[in-house]
Design a protein around this motif. Structure first.
Motif, PDB file in Angstrom:
ATOM      1  N   GLU A  65       4.573 -18.110   3.037  1.00  0.00           N
ATOM      2  CA  GLU A  65       4.413 -17.036   4.018  1.00  0.00           C
ATOM      3  C   GLU A  65       3.920 -15.759   3.343  1.00  0.00           C
ATOM      4  OE1 GLU A  65       7.259 -14.236   6.799  1.00  0.00           O
ATOM      5  OE2 GLU A  65       7.935 -16.274   6.362  1.00  0.00           O
ATOM      6  N   SER A  66       4.493 -15.441   2.189  1.00  0.00           N
ATOM      7  CA  SER A  66       4.057 -14.230   1.483  1.00  0.00           C
ATOM      8  C   SER A  66       2.614 -14.384   1.006  1.00  0.00           C
ATOM      9  CB  SER A  66       4.995 -13.895   0.328  1.00  0.00           C
ATOM     10  OG  SER A  66       4.940 -14.876  -0.680  1.00  0.00           O
ATOM     11  N   ASP A  67       2.241 -15.582   0.562  1.00  0.00           N
ATOM     12  CA  ASP A  67       0.850 -15.822   0.157  1.00  0.00           C
ATOM     13  C   ASP A  67      -0.100 -15.656   1.339  1.00  0.00           C
ATOM     14  OD1 ASP A  67       1.402 -16.278  -2.498  1.00  0.00           O
ATOM     15  OD2 ASP A  67       1.394 -18.466  -2.329  1.00  0.00           O
ATOM     16  N   SER A  68       0.316 -16.166   2.502  1.00  0.00           N
ATOM     17  CA  SER A  68      -0.554 -16.035   3.676  1.00  0.00           C
ATOM     18  C   SER A  68      -0.673 -14.566   4.096  1.00  0.00           C
ATOM     19  CB  SER A  68      -0.060 -16.899   4.835  1.00  0.00           C
ATOM     20  OG  SER A  68       1.134 -16.391   5.374  1.00  0.00           O
ATOM     21  N   LEU A  69       0.399 -13.791   3.938  1.00  0.00           N
ATOM     22  CA  LEU A  69       0.322 -12.356   4.231  1.00  0.00           C
ATOM     23  C   LEU A  69      -0.668 -11.671   3.290  1.00  0.00           C
ATOM     24  CD1 LEU A  69       3.998 -11.146   4.860  1.00  0.00           C
ATOM     25  CD2 LEU A  69       2.074 -10.935   6.415  1.00  0.00           C
ATOM     26  N   ILE A  70      -0.581 -12.016   2.024  1.00  0.00           N
ATOM     27  CA  ILE A  70      -1.479 -11.421   1.029  1.00  0.00           C
ATOM     28  C   ILE A  70      -2.925 -11.804   1.342  1.00  0.00           C
ATOM     29  CG2 ILE A  70      -2.167 -11.487  -1.409  1.00  0.00           C
ATOM     30  CD1 ILE A  70       0.876 -11.811  -2.038  1.00  0.00           C
ATOM     31  N   ASN A  71      -3.159 -13.089   1.613  1.00  0.00           N
ATOM     32  CA  ASN A  71      -4.521 -13.547   1.913  1.00  0.00           C
ATOM     33  C   ASN A  71      -5.057 -12.919   3.190  1.00  0.00           C
ATOM     34  OD1 ASN A  71      -4.569 -15.138  -0.375  1.00  0.00           O
ATOM     35  ND2 ASN A  71      -3.855 -16.965   0.688  1.00  0.00           N
ATOM     36  N   ALA A  72      -4.224 -12.866   4.230  1.00  0.00           N
ATOM     37  CA  ALA A  72      -4.656 -12.267   5.494  1.00  0.00           C
ATOM     38  C   ALA A  72      -4.947 -10.778   5.307  1.00  0.00           C
ATOM     39  CB  ALA A  72      -3.593 -12.467   6.571  1.00  0.00           C
ATOM     40  N   GLU A  75      -8.216 -10.424   3.408  1.00  0.00           N
ATOM     41  CA  GLU A  75      -9.328 -10.759   4.301  1.00  0.00           C
ATOM     42  C   GLU A  75      -9.579  -9.628   5.302  1.00  0.00           C
ATOM     43  OE1 GLU A  75      -9.969 -14.097   7.671  1.00  0.00           O
ATOM     44  OE2 GLU A  75      -9.392 -14.871   5.699  1.00  0.00           O
ATOM     45  N   MET A  76      -8.497  -9.096   5.860  1.00  0.00           N
ATOM     46  CA  MET A  76      -8.610  -7.993   6.815  1.00  0.00           C
ATOM     47  C   MET A  76      -9.217  -6.762   6.142  1.00  0.00           C
ATOM     48  SD  MET A  76      -5.469  -6.336   8.903  1.00  0.00           S
ATOM     49  CE  MET A  76      -5.523  -6.514  10.656  1.00  0.00           C
ATOM     50  N   ASP A  77      -8.805  -6.490   4.921  1.00  0.00           N
ATOM     51  CA  ASP A  77      -9.331  -5.351   4.163  1.00  0.00           C
ATOM     52  C   ASP A  77     -10.819  -5.527   3.893  1.00  0.00           C
ATOM     53  OD1 ASP A  77      -8.888  -2.846   2.675  1.00  0.00           O
ATOM     54  OD2 ASP A  77      -9.396  -4.084   0.913  1.00  0.00           O
ATOM     55  N   ALA A 144     -10.729   3.498  13.553  1.00  0.00           N
ATOM     56  CA  ALA A 144     -10.151   2.183  13.836  1.00  0.00           C
ATOM     57  C   ALA A 144     -10.241   1.279  12.604  1.00  0.00           C
ATOM     58  CB  ALA A 144     -10.852   1.535  15.026  1.00  0.00           C
ATOM     59  N   GLU A 145     -11.364   1.325  11.919  1.00  0.00           N
ATOM     60  CA  GLU A 145     -11.522   0.501  10.711  1.00  0.00           C
ATOM     61  C   GLU A 145     -10.604   0.994   9.594  1.00  0.00           C
ATOM     62  OE1 GLU A 145     -13.101  -2.401  10.601  1.00  0.00           O
ATOM     63  OE2 GLU A 145     -13.651  -2.051  12.695  1.00  0.00           O
ATOM     64  N   ALA A 151      -3.425  -1.151   7.622  1.00  0.00           N
ATOM     65  CA  ALA A 151      -2.603  -2.307   8.024  1.00  0.00           C
ATOM     66  C   ALA A 151      -2.762  -3.444   7.014  1.00  0.00           C
ATOM     67  CB  ALA A 151      -2.989  -2.768   9.423  1.00  0.00           C
ATOM     68  N   ALA A 152      -3.981  -3.645   6.542  1.00  0.00           N
ATOM     69  CA  ALA A 152      -4.238  -4.697   5.551  1.00  0.00           C
ATOM     70  C   ALA A 152      -3.496  -4.394   4.249  1.00  0.00           C
ATOM     71  CB  ALA A 152      -5.733  -4.822   5.291  1.00  0.00           C
ATOM     72  N   GLU A 153      -3.531  -3.154   3.814  1.00  0.00           N
ATOM     73  CA  GLU A 153      -2.819  -2.767   2.589  1.00  0.00           C
ATOM     74  C   GLU A 153      -1.312  -2.983   2.753  1.00  0.00           C
ATOM     75  OE1 GLU A 153      -3.898   1.255   1.552  1.00  0.00           O
ATOM     76  OE2 GLU A 153      -6.023   0.745   1.449  1.00  0.00           O
ATOM     77  N   ASN A 154      -0.795  -2.645   3.938  1.00  0.00           N
ATOM     78  CA  ASN A 154       0.638  -2.856   4.196  1.00  0.00           C
ATOM     79  C   ASN A 154       0.997  -4.339   4.191  1.00  0.00           C
ATOM     80  OD1 ASN A 154       1.185  -0.129   4.355  1.00  0.00           O
ATOM     81  ND2 ASN A 154       0.939  -0.044   6.572  1.00  0.00           N
ATOM     82  N   MET A 155       0.101  -5.174   4.744  1.00  0.00           N
ATOM     83  CA  MET A 155       0.344  -6.619   4.737  1.00  0.00           C
ATOM     84  C   MET A 155       0.396  -7.148   3.306  1.00  0.00           C
ATOM     85  SD  MET A 155      -2.007  -8.008   7.892  1.00  0.00           S
ATOM     86  CE  MET A 155      -1.661  -9.735   7.623  1.00  0.00           C
TER      87      MET A 155
END
Length: 190
Positions: A65-72, A75-77, A144-145, A151-155
């Protein structure tokens, strides 16, 4: 009374017959208790292995789960960064186009009459208003970006914190699992 004594004698005869037929019935009882103790010890060791395996599985799921948060988050960033670059290019082109139109209108003012100059001024004001509105739209899109990037950095940060927390726990759980498996193996090899 005779009836009770007859019943008693029948029951006594059956019990006596059972002992004659199965003389080691009492010995089997002791064996059953010994086997039960061994089985209980084995079951306890197996349960310990299963408990530790479950713990390892849960921690592995948390790490996934933590890996998927980091990857997401990454990717979002990346997507937000690409969108920002695209918006900056669009805004630059928009500004260049508006500036060119304003210069053309300003240039055309020099050789015109007063009425035509007033019409050109109105056109220029409308163009300035359009530019201000367009700039605000670009600012909203850029904001917005930027929010997406935050949000990506927080994830990513949350994922790294979870990873940092769960990795040592996983190592301990894996060690406990190995020890439990060793104890079970030693007991089975006795």
């Amino acid at each position: 009374m005779k009836r009770n004594s007859t019943l008693f004698s029948i029951i006594l005869s059956i019990v006596f017959a059972l002992f004659i037929i199965h003389p080691d019935a009492a010995a089997q009882e002791n064996n059953a208790q010994t086997l039960t103790k061994e089985q209980l010890a084995l079951k306890k060791l197996e349960d310990n292995v299963q408990k530790n395996q479950d713990k390892v599985d849960k921690l592995m799921a948390k790490l996934a789960e933590s890996d998927s948060l980091i990857n997401a988050g990454n990717e979002m960033d990346q997507q937000a960064t690409e969108n920002l670059e695209s918006l900056e290019k669009e805004y630059e082109a928009y500004t260049k186009d508006m500036t060119a139109q304003m210069k053309a209108l300003e240039k055309s003012k020099k050789k015109q009459s007063d009425e035509e100059i007033k019409a050109i001024d109105k056109e220029m004001k409308a163009l300035e208003k359009e530019y201000a509105t367009g700039s605000k739209e670009f600012d909203k899109k850029i904001a917005a970006e930027n929010k997406k990037m935050i949000a990506a950095e927080n994830m990513v940060k949350k994922g790294l914190e979870k990873e940092k927390l769960n990795k040592p726990l996983l190592k301990d759980a894996q060690k406990a699992l190995e020890e439990a498996k060793l104890k079970l193996e030693e007991y089975e090899n006795q």
